[in-house]
Design a protein around this motif. Structure first.
Motif, PDB file in Angstrom:
ATOM      1  N   ARG A 382      -9.635  48.903 -61.218  1.00 53.91           N
ATOM      2  CA  ARG A 382     -10.948  49.278 -61.870  1.00 53.91           C
ATOM      3  C   ARG A 382     -11.807  47.959 -61.645  1.00 53.91           C
ATOM      4  NH1 ARG A 382      -8.395  52.136 -66.229  1.00 53.91           N
ATOM      5  NH2 ARG A 382      -8.699  50.609 -67.508  1.00 53.91           N
ATOM      6  N   HIS A 383     -11.344  46.910 -62.005  1.00 58.21           N
ATOM      7  CA  HIS A 383     -12.135  45.834 -62.098  1.00 58.21           C
ATOM      8  C   HIS A 383     -12.055  44.606 -61.005  1.00 58.21           C
ATOM      9  CE1 HIS A 383     -12.920  47.039 -66.205  1.00 58.21           C
ATOM     10  NE2 HIS A 383     -11.704  46.945 -66.517  1.00 58.21           N
ATOM     11  N   CYS A 384     -11.047  44.804 -60.225  1.00 59.42           N
ATOM     12  CA  CYS A 384     -10.871  43.382 -59.364  1.00 59.42           C
ATOM     13  C   CYS A 384     -10.877  43.967 -57.705  1.00 59.42           C
ATOM     14  CB  CYS A 384      -9.287  42.942 -59.593  1.00 59.42           C
ATOM     15  SG  CYS A 384      -9.045  42.280 -61.033  1.00 59.42           S
ATOM     16  N   GLN A 385     -10.429  45.068 -57.402  1.00 60.96           N
ATOM     17  CA  GLN A 385     -10.138  45.163 -56.042  1.00 60.96           C
ATOM     18  C   GLN A 385     -11.314  45.546 -55.301  1.00 60.96           C
ATOM     19  OE1 GLN A 385      -7.254  48.437 -55.624  1.00 60.96           O
ATOM     20  NE2 GLN A 385      -8.900  49.798 -54.973  1.00 60.96           N
ATOM     21  N   GLY A 386     -12.490  45.775 -55.920  1.00 63.15           N
ATOM     22  CA  GLY A 386     -13.804  45.831 -55.241  1.00 63.15           C
ATOM     23  C   GLY A 386     -14.449  44.738 -54.629  1.00 63.15           C
ATOM     24  N   CYS A 387     -13.767  43.570 -55.082  1.00 62.82           N
ATOM     25  CA  CYS A 387     -14.086  42.318 -54.555  1.00 62.82           C
ATOM     26  C   CYS A 387     -12.906  41.771 -53.569  1.00 62.82           C
ATOM     27  CB  CYS A 387     -14.789  41.313 -55.337  1.00 62.82           C
ATOM     28  SG  CYS A 387     -16.275  41.534 -56.225  1.00 62.82           S
ATOM     29  N   HIS A 388     -11.776  41.910 -54.562  1.00 64.41           N
ATOM     30  CA  HIS A 388     -10.790  41.020 -53.922  1.00 64.41           C
ATOM     31  C   HIS A 388      -9.734  42.063 -52.987  1.00 64.41           C
ATOM     32  CE1 HIS A 388     -10.949  37.360 -56.063  1.00 64.41           C
ATOM     33  NE2 HIS A 388     -11.639  38.046 -56.881  1.00 64.41           N
ATOM     34  N   LEU A 389     -10.251  43.151 -52.703  1.00 60.39           N
ATOM     35  CA  LEU A 389      -9.566  44.347 -52.049  1.00 60.39           C
ATOM     36  C   LEU A 389      -7.946  44.775 -52.557  1.00 60.39           C
ATOM     37  CD1 LEU A 389      -9.740  42.771 -48.314  1.00 60.39           C
ATOM     38  CD2 LEU A 389     -11.292  43.994 -49.576  1.00 60.39           C
ATOM     39  N   PRO A 390      -7.682  45.862 -52.106  1.00 56.84           N
ATOM     40  CA  PRO A 390      -6.555  46.238 -52.912  1.00 56.84           C
ATOM     41  C   PRO A 390      -5.304  45.359 -52.476  1.00 56.84           C
ATOM     42  CG  PRO A 390      -7.558  48.053 -51.459  1.00 56.84           C
ATOM     43  CD  PRO A 390      -8.341  47.017 -51.225  1.00 56.84           C
ATOM     44  N   ALA A 391      -4.294  45.159 -53.500  1.00 55.40           N
ATOM     45  CA  ALA A 391      -3.533  44.235 -53.281  1.00 55.40           C
ATOM     46  C   ALA A 391      -2.755  44.182 -51.965  1.00 55.40           C
ATOM     47  CB  ALA A 391      -2.409  44.426 -54.531  1.00 55.40           C
ATOM     48  N   PRO A 392      -2.184  43.306 -51.234  1.00 58.34           N
ATOM     49  CA  PRO A 392      -1.546  43.198 -50.059  1.00 58.34           C
ATOM     50  C   PRO A 392      -0.264  43.847 -49.923  1.00 58.34           C
ATOM     51  CG  PRO A 392      -2.527  40.895 -50.484  1.00 58.34           C
ATOM     52  CD  PRO A 392      -2.563  41.653 -51.746  1.00 58.34           C
ATOM     53  N   ASN A 393       0.255  44.180 -51.284  1.00 62.07           N
ATOM     54  CA  ASN A 393       1.635  44.932 -51.163  1.00 62.07           C
ATOM     55  C   ASN A 393       1.365  46.367 -51.239  1.00 62.07           C
ATOM     56  OD1 ASN A 393       0.631  45.119 -53.817  1.00 62.07           O
ATOM     57  ND2 ASN A 393       2.465  44.001 -54.708  1.00 62.07           N
ATOM     58  N   THR A 394      -0.069  46.983 -51.013  1.00 62.29           N
ATOM     59  CA  THR A 394      -0.036  48.352 -51.190  1.00 62.29           C
ATOM     60  C   THR A 394      -0.487  48.949 -49.714  1.00 62.29           C
ATOM     61  OG1 THR A 394      -2.459  48.006 -51.618  1.00 62.29           O
ATOM     62  CG2 THR A 394      -0.791  48.111 -53.469  1.00 62.29           C
ATOM     63  N   PRO A 395      -0.289  49.949 -49.243  1.00 64.53           N
ATOM     64  CA  PRO A 395      -0.973  50.534 -47.935  1.00 64.53           C
ATOM     65  C   PRO A 395      -2.360  50.440 -47.914  1.00 64.53           C
ATOM     66  CG  PRO A 395       0.692  52.256 -48.923  1.00 64.53           C
ATOM     67  CD  PRO A 395       0.473  51.140 -50.149  1.00 64.53           C
ATOM     68  N   GLU A 396      -3.115  50.420 -49.033  1.00 63.47           N
ATOM     69  CA  GLU A 396      -4.550  50.692 -48.873  1.00 63.47           C
ATOM     70  C   GLU A 396      -5.183  49.215 -48.343  1.00 63.47           C
ATOM     71  OE1 GLU A 396      -3.264  53.611 -51.855  1.00 63.47           O
ATOM     72  OE2 GLU A 396      -2.855  51.321 -51.731  1.00 63.47           O
ATOM     73  N   PHE A 397      -4.682  48.247 -48.611  1.00 62.37           N
ATOM     74  CA  PHE A 397      -4.677  46.824 -48.286  1.00 62.37           C
ATOM     75  C   PHE A 397      -4.900  46.838 -46.675  1.00 62.37           C
ATOM     76  CE2 PHE A 397      -3.757  42.592 -46.473  1.00 62.37           C
ATOM     77  CZ  PHE A 397      -4.676  41.926 -47.006  1.00 62.37           C
ATOM     78  N   TRP A 398      -4.041  47.354 -45.842  1.00 61.29           N
ATOM     79  CA  TRP A 398      -3.802  47.450 -44.363  1.00 61.29           C
ATOM     80  C   TRP A 398      -4.826  48.481 -43.701  1.00 61.29           C
ATOM     81  CZ3 TRP A 398      -1.629  43.075 -43.167  1.00 61.29           C
ATOM     82  CH2 TRP A 398      -0.775  42.432 -44.003  1.00 61.29           C
ATOM     83  N   THR A 399      -5.137  49.461 -44.624  1.00 64.01           N
ATOM     84  CA  THR A 399      -6.402  50.371 -43.988  1.00 64.01           C
ATOM     85  C   THR A 399      -7.723  50.064 -44.268  1.00 64.01           C
ATOM     86  OG1 THR A 399      -5.712  51.941 -45.757  1.00 64.01           O
ATOM     87  CG2 THR A 399      -4.432  52.025 -43.846  1.00 64.01           C
ATOM     88  N   SER A 400      -7.734  49.022 -45.008  1.00 63.23           N
ATOM     89  CA  SER A 400      -9.273  48.528 -45.591  1.00 63.23           C
ATOM     90  C   SER A 400     -10.286  48.524 -44.414  1.00 63.23           C
ATOM     91  CB  SER A 400      -9.264  47.327 -46.358  1.00 63.23           C
ATOM     92  OG  SER A 400     -10.276  46.658 -46.409  1.00 63.23           O
ATOM     93  N   SER A 401     -11.341  48.674 -44.747  1.00 62.12           N
ATOM     94  CA  SER A 401     -12.592  48.547 -43.679  1.00 62.12           C
ATOM     95  C   SER A 401     -12.895  47.256 -43.443  1.00 62.12           C
ATOM     96  CB  SER A 401     -13.622  49.701 -44.199  1.00 62.12           C
ATOM     97  OG  SER A 401     -14.202  48.935 -45.106  1.00 62.12           O
ATOM     98  N   LYS A 402     -12.247  46.256 -44.263  1.00 60.91           N
ATOM     99  CA  LYS A 402     -12.651  44.843 -44.098  1.00 60.91           C
ATOM    100  C   LYS A 402     -11.693  44.228 -42.884  1.00 60.91           C
ATOM    101  CE  LYS A 402     -15.124  43.265 -46.328  1.00 60.91           C
ATOM    102  NZ  LYS A 402     -16.528  43.312 -46.380  1.00 60.91           N
ATOM    103  N   TRP A 403     -10.734  44.809 -42.256  1.00 61.69           N
ATOM    104  CA  TRP A 403     -10.278  44.445 -41.185  1.00 61.69           C
ATOM    105  C   TRP A 403     -11.343  44.719 -39.876  1.00 61.69           C
ATOM    106  CZ3 TRP A 403      -5.670  41.451 -40.614  1.00 61.69           C
ATOM    107  CH2 TRP A 403      -5.206  41.527 -41.936  1.00 61.69           C
ATOM    108  N   THR A 404     -11.386  43.612 -39.145  1.00 60.85           N
ATOM    109  CA  THR A 404     -12.493  43.923 -38.065  1.00 60.85           C
ATOM    110  C   THR A 404     -11.819  44.624 -36.878  1.00 60.85           C
ATOM    111  OG1 THR A 404     -11.648  41.820 -37.142  1.00 60.85           O
ATOM    112  CG2 THR A 404     -13.473  41.699 -38.511  1.00 60.85           C
ATOM    113  N   PRO A 405     -12.359  45.366 -36.020  1.00 58.38           N
ATOM    114  CA  PRO A 405     -11.948  45.818 -34.793  1.00 58.38           C
ATOM    115  C   PRO A 405     -11.129  44.827 -33.909  1.00 58.38           C
ATOM    116  CG  PRO A 405     -14.153  46.447 -35.067  1.00 58.38           C
ATOM    117  CD  PRO A 405     -13.875  45.534 -36.049  1.00 58.38           C
TER     118      PRO A 405
END
Length: 613
Positions: A382-405
């Motif tokens: 709720r409070h952190c991942q909007g800026c700091h992204l999902p935690a790197p130990n979660t699948p959501e981190f690796w599918t984040s749109s913040k990874w460049t092509p």
């Protein structure tokens, strides 16, 4: 000798009470005379008990770790010959004062002891490395000591008498006090009729042959007279004291390159924006680095930092081609950056394959409360991942749109969120200082994008960041040219990225894996613990001490204590922003408020979850 001591005292008295010093000198020598003459030289910091050291598993072998700790980056950070440093006594008024280079003494400045080895023949602390070879400015042979990245980016956390050592974590060192005490020791050796003979005898022992003692003293006297050079130039002229665990890195790099290196004292900037040494795991995979996301190319980051800790560069006509340096550029790419980055593109299966963030050691620190951490995970969402992204130990981190092509090399990078200072509310000094700073440089250097008029037909004015990026790139290119490096290899060593430089009024929100091992918090180290960071502003301490390594495993940070007192009421030290607090009825939220007040139970849960990352 007596006449020379009288001369030294007269010179040092002028330094104490006279006008502003000439370029290339410092007030440290004057402080030497004052303290030596009254018979009371004080030591640094607080001595730490000898701990049992435990290295955490971060995916590095002992050989890789040893190379990171002691492989020379061509720097001359310690501004005296190596033998002098090894022979020098500590600045204490005693004939039996120990060696300045004694690891136990250097530990008082926060340096971490390291065993003697083939890569560390003098048994100096982590981050110290010998630099030898010709000086590109005059072709004289060098035998000096410089810092590696490890000096500032190796952490140590003490739990009782157990020491947890963390590669890539922020160091808790005080470079200012180290420099000041080195100045004291040199000046006392120059002044003393008994101290200098002991110094000369130790120099002879280390060299294995007699020396011309009169010439040795002339050289020492000349050094004290003109000061300790570029590294210690700005002692006594700080706008903000850095202290343990902090350094105004970008301003210091600018001073070393554009003021000292180019002999343009008008380029010197006051130390106004100390920042905590950043943790460096995962950084090779960030699209932009530095707290203000100002540098894109990894080689510019690494070579620029080497230049900032006094790797010499020939900026003028001389015995070597212009921009020749002592920096082993190829090693910065093939060794340092490769060690940090790992062998391939990180992904959800492999994770980061280079230096990994440290896991909370439950065999040393209290075990994590897993049910409490699970409640904290929801709060993080709720409070952190909007800026700091999902935690790197979660699948959501690796599918984040913040990874460049993927680029032409097949590499993808994290283009992290840049949070405007107007929104986050944290101290603006680092970002604003870089954006506002300009420098002068000779037309002969061939820099482009001048923003100011010609000065005497020889100097042009440039934005600091742009000029620094250009100069570092020219130093790197000169190494490539002299070693016949192919265009494809240059691209690889440069990290397959352009030489982008920018200066936004914003700070980078990086992933929070390993954050537990990186106190103090905020970019300027102005908040001591994670607990304080998540608390309302009124509960953050306005002052606290740094230098004590003992760890608070509940609040997560160093226990208050140590010789450096950080006052957050001073600009550059502000602990504002990144606030979780609910405004009173009818009142406007405090600037930098990013969430509601968290209850004590919510804070406990969120801190517990952050331990799991």
């Amino acid at each position: 000798m007596a006449g020379r001591v009288t001369t030294s005292m007269r010179i040092l008295k002028r330094l104490l009470v006279g006008p502003t010093l000439a370029a290339g000198s410092v007030r440290a020598a004057g402080a030497v005379a004052a303290i030596a003459l009254v018979g009371a030289a004080t030591g640094p910091g607080v001595a730490q008990p000898a701990p049992q050291s435990v290295w955490l598993d971060q995916n590095w072998t002992p050989a890789v770790r040893a190379a990171y700790h002691h492989q020379s980056q061509g720097t001359l950070t310690v501004p005296i010959p190596r033998i002098w440093f090894l022979a020098l006594q500590q600045p204490e008024i005693s004939p039996s004062a120990g060696r300045f280079s004694d690891p136990a003494f250097l530990e008082r400045f926060g340096f971490i002891p390291s065993p003697r080895s083939a890569g560390n023949p003098d048994g100096l602390p982590i981050g110290f490395a010998p630099t030898t070879g010709p000086d590109p400015r005059n072709n004289q042979e060098l035998d000096r000591i410089g810092f590696t990245c490890a000096a500032c980016h190796t952490g140590r956390i003490d739990v009782g008498r157990t020491s947890i050592l963390v590669d890539g974590a922020p160091a808790l060192i005080d470079l200012g006090d180290f420099g000041a005490k080195l100045g004291l020791a040199l000046g006392m050796t120059d002044l003393s009729l008994t101290r200098f003979p002991r110094f000369a005898s130790e120099v002879e022992r280390l060299l294995g042959h007699p020396v011309d003692r009169a010439q040795l003293h002339r050289e020492l006297h000349a050094l004290v007279r003109r000061g300790l050079g570029a590294v210690l130039q700005d002692l006594g002229s700080h706008g903000v004291k850095e202290g343990f665990g902090r350094l105004d890195a970008l301003n210091r790099i600018g001073n070393t390159v554009f003021a000292d290196g180019m002999n343009l004292p008008q380029n010197r900037a006051t130390i106004t924006a100390p920042v905590a040494f950043p943790h460096i795991w995962d950084t090779p995979w960030f699209a932009w680095v530095q707290y203000n996301g100002s540098i894109e190319r990894p080689m510019v980051r690494n070579a620029g930092e080497a230049m900032g800790v006094s790797a010499p560069v020939n900026y003028h006509d001389g015995p070597t081609p212009r921009f020749t340096s002592t920096i082993p550029v190829g090693a910065l790419g093939d060794n340092l950056e490769a060690m940090l980055a790992g062998p391939g593109q990180p992904n959800a299966t492999t994770g980061f394959t280079g230096l990994r963030s440290p896991a909370w050691p439950e065999n040393i620190l209290p075990p994590i409360d897993r049910p409490l951490a699970a409640r904290g995970a929801a709060l993080y969402g709720r409070h952190c991942q909007g800026c700091h992204l999902p935690a790197p130990n979660t699948p959501e981190f690796w599918t984040s749109s913040k990874w460049t092509p993927a680029n032409a090399a097949g590499e993808r990078y994290l283009d992290l969120n840049m949070i405007p200072i107007a929104h986050i509310g944290t101290d603006s000094a680092q970002a604003a200082g870089m954006r506002a700073r300009t420098v002068l440089a000779s037309r002969d250097l061939g820099l482009v994008n001048a923003i100011g008029p010609d000065t005497g037909n020889t100097l042009l004015r440039y934005e600091f960041g742009d000029a620094l990026g250009q100069v570092v790139a020219k130093v790197v290119t000169q190494w490539y040219d002299s070693h016949n490096i192919s265009p494809a290899e240059r691209d690889r060593l440069n990290g397959n990225r352009p030489n982008g430089i920018r200066a936004p009024l914003a700070y980078k929100a990086r992933p929070l894996n390993g954050i537990w091992a990186t106190p103090p918090y905020l970019h300027n180290g102005s908040v001591p613990t994670l607990w304080a960071l998540l608390s309302p502003y009124a509960e953050r301490p306005t002052q606290f001490s740094l230098g004590n390594r003992q760890f608070d495993a509940v609040r997560v940070g160093y226990l208050d204590g140590g010789p450096f007192r950080l006052d957050t009421r001073i600009a550059g030290n502000r602990n504002t922003g990144h606030l979780f607090e609910t405004a009173a009825a009818g009142a406007s939220p405090r600037p930098g408020t990013i969430g509601p007040t968290l209850s004590r139970d919510e804070r406990r849960a969120l801190v517990e979850y952050l331990k799991t990352l």
